[in-house]
Design a protein around this motif. Structure first.
Motif, mmCIF file in Angstrom:
data_model
loop_
_atom_site.group_PDB
_atom_site.id
_atom_site.type_symbol
_atom_site.label_atom_id
_atom_site.label_comp_id
_atom_site.label_asym_id
_atom_site.label_seq_id
_atom_site.Cartn_x
_atom_site.Cartn_y
_atom_site.Cartn_z
ATOM 1 N N LEU A 100 0.826 -1.199 0.000
ATOM 2 C CA LEU A 100 0.000 0.000 0.000
ATOM 3 C C LEU A 100 0.867 1.259 0.000
ATOM 4 O O LEU A 100 0.602 2.219 -0.730
ATOM 5 N N LEU A 101 1.933 1.258 0.798
ATOM 6 C CA LEU A 101 2.817 2.424 0.834
ATOM 7 C C LEU A 101 3.502 2.651 -0.512
ATOM 8 O O LEU A 101 3.635 3.802 -0.964
ATOM 9 N N ARG A 102 3.924 1.573 -1.157
ATOM 10 C CA ARG A 102 4.561 1.729 -2.479
ATOM 11 C C ARG A 102 3.575 2.339 -3.471
ATOM 12 O O ARG A 102 3.908 3.261 -4.228
ATOM 13 N N GLY A 103 2.352 1.814 -3.482
ATOM 14 C CA GLY A 103 1.345 2.353 -4.388
ATOM 15 C C GLY A 103 1.003 3.797 -4.070
ATOM 16 O O GLY A 103 0.835 4.622 -4.977
ATOM 17 N N ALA A 104 0.904 4.122 -2.783
ATOM 18 C CA ALA A 104 0.592 5.491 -2.377
ATOM 19 C C ALA A 104 1.716 6.437 -2.775
ATOM 20 O O ALA A 104 1.473 7.568 -3.219
ATOM 21 N N HIS A 105 2.953 5.980 -2.629
ATOM 22 C CA HIS A 105 4.106 6.792 -3.022
ATOM 23 C C HIS A 105 4.084 7.051 -4.525
ATOM 24 O O HIS A 105 4.325 8.176 -4.988
ATOM 25 N N GLU A 106 3.752 6.032 -5.287
ATOM 26 C CA GLU A 106 3.729 6.180 -6.743
ATOM 27 C C GLU A 106 2.637 7.144 -7.196
ATOM 28 O O GLU A 106 2.801 7.844 -8.205
ATOM 29 N N TYR A 122 0.954 -1.931 13.316
ATOM 30 C CA TYR A 122 1.191 -0.692 12.578
ATOM 31 C C TYR A 122 2.452 0.011 13.068
ATOM 32 O O TYR A 122 3.199 0.597 12.287
ATOM 33 N N ARG A 123 2.672 -0.069 14.361
ATOM 34 C CA ARG A 123 3.903 0.509 14.920
ATOM 35 C C ARG A 123 5.118 -0.185 14.320
ATOM 36 O O ARG A 123 6.119 0.463 13.995
ATOM 37 N N ALA A 124 5.034 -1.488 14.133
ATOM 38 C CA ALA A 124 6.145 -2.235 13.532
ATOM 39 C C ALA A 124 6.369 -1.842 12.083
ATOM 40 O O ALA A 124 7.441 -2.110 11.528
ATOM 41 N N CYS A 125 5.368 -1.196 11.467
ATOM 42 C CA CYS A 125 5.472 -0.774 10.067
ATOM 43 C C CYS A 125 5.670 0.737 9.928
ATOM 44 O O CYS A 125 5.550 1.274 8.825
ATOM 45 N N GLY A 126 5.974 1.429 11.015
ATOM 46 C CA GLY A 126 6.360 2.828 10.938
ATOM 47 C C GLY A 126 5.313 3.840 11.322
ATOM 48 O O GLY A 126 5.608 5.035 11.376
ATOM 49 N N TRP A 283 -5.575 7.388 16.892
ATOM 50 C CA TRP A 283 -5.149 7.404 15.501
ATOM 51 C C TRP A 283 -3.633 7.489 15.421
ATOM 52 O O TRP A 283 -2.972 7.992 16.323
ATOM 53 N N MET A 284 -3.108 6.939 14.336
ATOM 54 C CA MET A 284 -1.663 6.829 14.140
ATOM 55 C C MET A 284 -1.279 7.517 12.832
ATOM 56 O O MET A 284 -2.094 7.635 11.922
ATOM 57 N N HIS A 285 -0.028 7.936 12.763
ATOM 58 C CA HIS A 285 0.442 8.735 11.637
ATOM 59 C C HIS A 285 1.815 8.235 11.195
ATOM 60 O O HIS A 285 2.577 7.707 11.996
ATOM 61 N N ARG A 286 2.116 8.401 9.907
ATOM 62 C CA ARG A 286 3.465 8.161 9.392
ATOM 63 C C ARG A 286 3.622 8.903 8.070
ATOM 64 O O ARG A 286 2.645 9.231 7.399
ATOM 65 N N PRO A 287 4.870 9.206 7.688
ATOM 66 C CA PRO A 287 5.078 9.774 6.355
ATOM 67 C C PRO A 287 5.031 8.684 5.292
ATOM 68 O O PRO A 287 5.449 7.553 5.527
ATOM 69 N N VAL A 288 4.531 9.024 4.118
ATOM 70 C CA VAL A 288 4.674 8.179 2.938
ATOM 71 C C VAL A 288 5.918 8.607 2.170
ATOM 72 O O VAL A 288 6.740 7.782 1.779
ATOM 73 N N ASP A 289 6.067 9.906 1.979
ATOM 74 C CA ASP A 289 7.222 10.490 1.300
ATOM 75 C C ASP A 289 7.666 11.685 2.136
ATOM 76 O O ASP A 289 6.994 12.724 2.153
ATOM 77 N N VAL A 290 8.792 11.557 2.855
ATOM 78 C CA VAL A 290 9.180 12.592 3.818
ATOM 79 C C VAL A 290 9.438 13.932 3.143
ATOM 80 O O VAL A 290 9.085 14.989 3.682
ATOM 81 N N ALA A 316 9.691 1.827 3.811
ATOM 82 C CA ALA A 316 9.662 2.767 2.689
ATOM 83 C C ALA A 316 11.092 3.258 2.479
ATOM 84 O O ALA A 316 11.472 4.323 2.954
ATOM 85 N N GLU A 317 11.863 2.457 1.756
ATOM 86 C CA GLU A 317 13.304 2.704 1.656
ATOM 87 C C GLU A 317 13.630 4.041 1.007
ATOM 88 O O GLU A 317 14.713 4.592 1.212
ATOM 89 N N TRP A 318 12.696 4.600 0.234
ATOM 90 C CA TRP A 318 12.944 5.897 -0.405
ATOM 91 C C TRP A 318 13.054 7.031 0.626
ATOM 92 O O TRP A 318 13.544 8.110 0.309
ATOM 93 N N ASN A 319 12.607 6.775 1.857
ATOM 94 C CA ASN A 319 12.726 7.787 2.911
ATOM 95 C C ASN A 319 14.043 7.696 3.675
ATOM 96 O O ASN A 319 14.417 8.647 4.373
ATOM 97 N N THR A 320 14.716 6.557 3.591
ATOM 98 C CA THR A 320 15.929 6.346 4.370
ATOM 99 C C THR A 320 17.089 7.160 3.787
ATOM 100 O O THR A 320 17.260 7.234 2.576
ATOM 101 N N GLY A 321 17.877 7.769 4.671
ATOM 102 C CA GLY A 321 19.052 8.521 4.233
ATOM 103 C C GLY A 321 19.325 9.683 5.149
ATOM 104 O O GLY A 321 18.748 9.810 6.235
ATOM 105 N N THR A 322 20.234 10.553 4.735
ATOM 106 C CA THR A 322 20.575 11.761 5.486
ATOM 107 C C THR A 322 19.914 12.957 4.818
ATOM 108 O O THR A 322 20.022 13.135 3.602
ATOM 109 N N TRP A 323 19.253 13.767 5.628
ATOM 110 C CA TRP A 323 18.424 14.858 5.117
ATOM 111 C C TRP A 323 18.778 16.176 5.784
ATOM 112 O O TRP A 323 19.214 16.207 6.938
ATOM 113 N N ARG A 324 18.542 17.265 5.062
ATOM 114 C CA ARG A 324 18.651 18.622 5.625
ATOM 115 C C ARG A 324 17.280 19.286 5.563
ATOM 116 O O ARG A 324 16.691 19.426 4.487
#
Length: 393
Positions: A100-106, A122-126, A283-290, A316-324
């Motif tokens: 679902l996250l991949r499709g939502a990101h696309e 859901y917590r285990a999924c971010g 209710w719970m929240h998470r980013p799809v695309d940071v 959602a590996e597209w969110n992983t990394g170093t950000w400013r």
């Protein structure tokens, strides 16, 4: 069952099986409603299938938009998650939510909200707990009374008034965080009728300044309840007028049930100190695309700053990394940078900060923010008021 779960969008041919799966999971009426197996505009249904082709899990991506400080942010709000009993605890839900996250990101979604029946998967999924939708009971007779204002008109609403009601809701909601825009997709109904049993309007010089939608309930004895689905106003005078009308039900509906919106014109007129909680939904929240979650929303105009941080998001590996993160003049941008940052943030910590549900030091104490740097630097990500919802889905 084999460990592999094959996730794809559901087709019209899958909808009967999906309805049955949901019926067993949520204990629904066995009598199927007519639209249950029909495609619906404004959502995407996902299914998980075992190696034999049997549907063993389902989830729905609701194509909502949410208001965040004056700007509409595209969301993938999640509903209808169900897993067959024989397939539980085998990674089906995780595979479903990853798909679902991949499709939502696309499709361009930035954030996601859901109401869990149990938080741990859901917590285990971010996703992380960020707020509560609560309904409270008040003694109707305890509502304050006042002399009606001569410049205000109170009347019953009709379907012709619904556009004005929508516009007033938007005036209240758009400068808050987290509330649905109620535009397009699932909210476009050509044959839309009045919500509930009644619609009460307050007008000033022909302009709508407050409304309440309500359900009368049954009986008129000591256990009778007037349920107010929504009561909003854009002036204090209109709020007092609405509360006075609701208080007039005291002789036949001793209990008033409603969902208060923190700090709004109506809530500050209510004797909430004597309220009893009737129902609460976490209710719970998470980013799809940071990056999109940061750039798409509004930010407090007085907030300025820059902070680097690392982010880990296993699903959602597209969110992983170093950000400013750079915030200035009511807008913000998140850009990738090279190297490692002193602060390292878990995606659940990002969710808490973004939604205004926690400050950075608390996120660090919870084990969702690490590093040698000052954790309070990431309070920049939490600038703005805490998010709140008025819609259950």
């Amino acid at each position: 069952m084999p460990a592999t779960a094959h996730v794809r969008e559901l087709t019209a041919d899958d909808l009967d099986a999906a309805w049955e799966l949901g019926r067993f999971a949520f204990g629904s009426d066995p009598q199927r409603p007519a639209p249950a197996s029909a495609p619906v505009h404004g959502l995407t249904r996902y299914g998980a299938f075992d190696d034999t082709g049997r549907l063993v899990g389902k989830a729905v991506d609701l194509h909502h938009d949410q208001w965040w400080s004056g700007r509409a942010v595209p969301a993938a709000d999640v509903a209808g998650v169900a897993v067959a009993p024989e397939a539980r605890n085998r990674g089906v839900a995780r595979a479903l939510l990853a798909g679902l996250l991949r499709g939502a990101h696309e499709r361009g979604a930035a954030i996601s909200t859901l109401y869990p029946t149990v938080a741990a998967p859901y917590r285990a999924c971010g996703w992380e707990s960020a707020g509560v939708l609560r309904n409270v009971d008040l003694a109707t007779a305890a509502l304050p009374r006042h002399r009606p204002a001569s410049h205000l008109t109170i009347r019953a609403g009709t379907t012709a008034d619904l556009a004005a009601v929508d516009a007033l809701y938007e005036k209240v909601a758009r400068h808050r965080n987290g509330m649905l825009t109620r535009r397009g997709g699932l909210f476009d109904a050509a044959d839309r009728g009045l919500p509930g049993d009644g619609l009460t309007l307050v007008e000033a010089d022909g302009e709508l300044v407050g409304y309440a939608t309500w359900q009368r309930g049954r009986g008129y004895g000591a256990d009778s309840v007037l349920t107010v689905d929504e009561a909003l106003a854009v002036t204090a005078e209109a709020a007092r007028e609405l509360v006075g009308v609701l208080g007039s039900w005291a002789s036949v509906a001793p209990t008033l049930r409603l969902c208060p919106l923190d700090g709004d014109a109506v809530s500050i007129q209510l004797p909430l100190e004597s309220a009893r909680e009737h129902e609460r939904d976490l209710w719970m929240h998470r980013p799809v695309d940071v990056a999109l979650a940061v750039s798409a929303r509004g930010w407090p105009a007085h907030t300025r700053g820059v902070v680097d941080f690392g982010l880990t998001d296993p699903l959602a590996e597209w969110n992983t990394g170093t950000w400013r993160l750079a915030v200035a003049d009511g807008a913000a941008e998140l850009t990738r940078v090279d190297g490692e940052a002193d602060l390292r943030l878990d995606v659940r910590g990002f969710a808490l900060l973004y939604a205004g549900a926690a400050r950075a030091r608390s996120v660090a104490q919870a084990g969702l923010l690490h590093g040698a740097g000052d954790p309070t630097a990431l309070d920049l990500l939490g600038a703005g008021s805490p998010a709140q919802l008025l819609d259950y889905f």
